[in-house]
Structures are given as C-alpha cells and as structure tokens.
Scaffold this active site. Structure first.
Site, PDB file in Angstrom:
ATOM      1  N   ASP A 109     -14.461 -35.249 -31.485  1.00 17.81           N
ATOM      2  CA  ASP A 109     -15.049 -35.002 -30.170  1.00 17.81           C
ATOM      3  C   ASP A 109     -15.439 -33.530 -30.061  1.00 17.81           C
ATOM      4  O   ASP A 109     -14.895 -32.683 -30.780  1.00 17.81           O
ATOM      5  CB  ASP A 109     -14.004 -35.365 -29.104  1.00 17.81           C
ATOM      6  CG  ASP A 109     -14.490 -35.136 -27.688  1.00 17.81           C
ATOM      7  OD1 ASP A 109     -15.674 -35.394 -27.402  1.00 17.81           O
ATOM      8  OD2 ASP A 109     -13.670 -34.704 -26.852  1.00 17.81           O
TER       9      ASP A 109
ATOM     10  N   ASP B 170     -16.113 -31.568 -26.633  1.00 22.97           N
ATOM     11  CA  ASP B 170     -15.574 -30.843 -25.481  1.00 22.97           C
ATOM     12  C   ASP B 170     -14.048 -30.822 -25.497  1.00 22.97           C
ATOM     13  O   ASP B 170     -13.394 -31.861 -25.554  1.00 22.97           O
ATOM     14  CB  ASP B 170     -16.068 -31.464 -24.174  1.00 22.97           C
ATOM     15  CG  ASP B 170     -17.593 -31.425 -24.087  1.00 22.97           C
ATOM     16  OD1 ASP B 170     -18.188 -30.463 -24.586  1.00 22.97           O
ATOM     17  OD2 ASP B 170     -18.175 -32.367 -23.523  1.00 22.97           O
TER      18      ASP B 170
ATOM     19  N   ASP C   6      -9.632 -35.587 -26.938  1.00 24.83           N
ATOM     20  CA  ASP C   6      -8.690 -35.091 -25.934  1.00 24.83           C
ATOM     21  C   ASP C   6      -8.450 -36.077 -24.798  1.00 24.83           C
ATOM     22  O   ASP C   6      -7.653 -35.798 -23.918  1.00 24.83           O
ATOM     23  CB  ASP C   6      -9.185 -33.757 -25.364  1.00 24.83           C
ATOM     24  CG  ASP C   6     -10.509 -33.874 -24.635  1.00 24.83           C
ATOM     25  OD1 ASP C   6     -11.477 -34.370 -25.252  1.00 24.83           O
ATOM     26  OD2 ASP C   6     -10.590 -33.478 -23.463  1.00 24.83           O
TER      27      ASP C   6
END
Length: 176
Positions: A6, A8, A133
């Site tokens: 990922d 961000d 996250d």
C-alpha cells in the site's frame, strides 16, 4: 514471491500531511503521539472534523508527501529479490491519482508502471503478501496480511505487525 504494498501511511506519510494542513488552517500542530489508536479527524474539535475529513479530497493533498523512513531503500532491496506491486486505492480521492503516480516516479522510479495498481477496491488484487495499514484491506486478503504500524491501527492484534521498514528482513529474509 509477489508482495503487494500500500502507499498511504506505508510508503508515503499521509498522516503528516493532515498535521501540516491542520496547522495551516487552525494554527495548532499535532504529532503522531497525540493520536494513538485513532484517525486524526477523531481527535480534533467537532467543528473542525468535516474540514479535516475533506483534506484528501482537495487538490494537492497527496502531492509531495514525505517518504516513510527507510521505505525507499528497503523496498528497492525487496524489488531486487521479489515481485513488488504498489497497490493504492486511488479512486476515492479525485485528485490523488496523478499526485501518487508522480510521487512514485520521483521516489520509487525502480517500480515500473506495470507494477503500479491504482484501484477503488483491493479485493480483486492477489499476491502472496499484502503490507497495508487498514483492516478493511487486510481482512479479506487470502495471502499473508501484514499490518504496517500507523497511529490509527495500534489496536489491531489479528495480523503480523511491521513497525517500520527496517523490520522487513524478519518477514522476508531467506524466503524465495
């Protein structure tokens, strides 16, 4: 091994951008220590929450985000050993796609455009490992989900946890 990563708050520090823009708009500076187990919008005064939640929808929010410490070096080393794909849900925020693409060109030029997946939903993307996250991405993943520590996910206990990029060796050392 196919490793999905990922962007961000795993490669790019979006939390820091929230702090910067909030300080710009309200003159108050927060740090990650101020938001353990929460999203930033959850701790600001009620009157400011809609503004904070609108930040990622504004032009320039994703432009020039800081790189998460050690991400570039470690991901480049992983890229030399494994099949790395960056997977980012870039469709939710109208202006994010171009900023994210250019950010990868600048900071991760070794990740070929064919290894960049911009989507609205990660449920169709398959690999051996997903480093993310958010629970809503990790919970469906049929491979090995690894949560990358961010302030909002400190309470997650159901996944292997990577607290920073220097810990990558313990997850991938000696694997094919």
């Amino acid at each position: 091994m196919r490793i999905l990563i990922d962007m961000d708050d795993v490669m790019a520090d979006a939390v820091e951008r929230f702090f910067e823009w909030y300080e710009r708009d309200f003159g108050i500076r927060y740090t990650k220590a101020d938001i353990p187990g929460k999203h930033f919008y959850q701790i600001v005064p009620e009157a400011h929450r809609q503004i904070v939640r609108s930040y990622p929808h504004q032009k320039g929010f994703f432009k020039n985000l800081p790189v998460i410490q050690d991400a570039k070096e470690v991901i480049e080393a992983l890229n030399n050993l494994h099949e790395i794909y960056v997977v980012s849900a870039a469709m939710e925020f109208k202006y994010s796609f171009t900023d994210k693409y250019e950010w990868l060109d600048e900071h991760f030029p070794f990740i070929h455009w064919k290894h960049r997946i911009f989507c609205g939903n990660k449920h169709l993307v398959k690999g051996d490992v997903l480093i993310d996250d958010h629970d809503f991405n990790l919970s469906f993943f049929p491979g090995r989900p690894i949560v990358f520590t961010a302030p909002h996910n400190l309470h997650y206990t159901e996944y292997e946890r990577m607290n920073g990029w220097l810990e990558a060796n313990k997850f991938f050392e000696g694997l094919p």
